[in-house]
Design a protein around this motif. Sequence first.
Motif, PDB file in Angstrom:
ATOM      1  N   GLY A  36      27.533  46.573  38.288  1.00 20.46           N
ATOM      2  CA  GLY A  36      27.941  47.904  37.876  1.00 20.46           C
ATOM      3  C   GLY A  36      27.209  48.349  36.629  1.00 20.46           C
ATOM      4  N   LEU A  58      35.453  46.842  36.721  1.00 19.20           N
ATOM      5  CA  LEU A  58      34.458  46.844  35.641  1.00 19.20           C
ATOM      6  C   LEU A  58      35.098  46.742  34.271  1.00 19.20           C
ATOM      7  CD1 LEU A  58      31.681  49.446  36.556  1.00 19.20           C
ATOM      8  CD2 LEU A  58      31.542  46.954  36.559  1.00 19.20           C
ATOM      9  N   TRP A  70      33.991  43.862  31.730  1.00 17.15           N
ATOM     10  CA  TRP A  70      33.409  44.212  30.431  1.00 17.15           C
ATOM     11  C   TRP A  70      34.175  43.543  29.290  1.00 17.15           C
ATOM     12  CZ3 TRP A  70      29.023  45.800  28.616  1.00 17.15           C
ATOM     13  CH2 TRP A  70      28.941  46.291  27.316  1.00 17.15           C
TER      14      TRP A  70
END
Length: 324
Positions: free
Chosen positions: A180, A224, A228
């Motif tokens: 991503g 995501l 992250w």
Amino acid sequence: MRADRLISLVLLLRRRGRLTAATLARELEVSTRTVLRDIEALSAAGIPVYAERGRRGGFALLPGFQTDLTGLNHDEALALLVAGSGRGERVFGLGTALAAAMRKVVDALPETHRAAASDAAQRLLIDPETDLLSHRLLTDELPDATMIEVRRAVLTGRKLRIRYAASDQTPQWRTVDPIGLVTVRDRGYLLATRSGADRTYRLSRVLAAETLPEPAQRPDRVDLDRIWRERCAQFLSDGDQVTVLVRVNPARREDLVSTALAVRAEEPDADGRLRLEVTFQDARHAEWALWQLTTDAEALSPQWLRTSLHNRAAAIASFYGVSS
């Protein structure tokens, strides 16, 4: 209100497939009973929504169902127009597409809403290019052709070959499995794996890119935000990061925090200042950040940092000493 909720329910089912009544209730912020009544109303209106029984059951739309749901109320249109004024699209190379989408949004609005939404959007600004001190905010630049290849690989699930210039290293070609794209403070990052290992690449350091025909090795669904957070935590635990205890003038707190990698602890000090425990990338980063704040911040520890700042200040004082 109910019409908006019914449209949102259909859009959720179209985008995410089969969902349970509990999940729909949570997403729509209503009760499960309300969701069941909405499902009945949709069925009565001819929307092909059906129920699947069992532990993995839920509600879904018939495969291939399409409908035109273009209605936007004033606040929804305003949200899209204001979001379009941000600068994240520059990082991902979507500026032209975003401008076209905004024109379509405005054109689709009823005449009575069009002028009001456009005027309101002009009165709200997100992330201007300079702050109040005229500091220009830098945005990562990436050639359009390169960004298109990176984005294509991410969205189509293909392997990606990139020529990457890591810090202080000769650029090299690498083949990765893209997961991503993330933008943080106008810096873009490619999240990927390479030979099964997690990798994070700064987009501005991608010199060239090529989408390969082979499918990427990655899960079908991805969170995501969670990935992250995990990679940020891993980054802070690796390498040469240093943690510093600092006393800072509250008026300069944001200046300190904006240069740090993380704030690990914070509490008020006896004299009205703040005492923060912050992490910097390395010793050089820590010294530079504290030097910028002059007497508005004091490094309490580690001692080597206090000594380094003292020596630098002494050298400056000596250089500008009164000449005989």
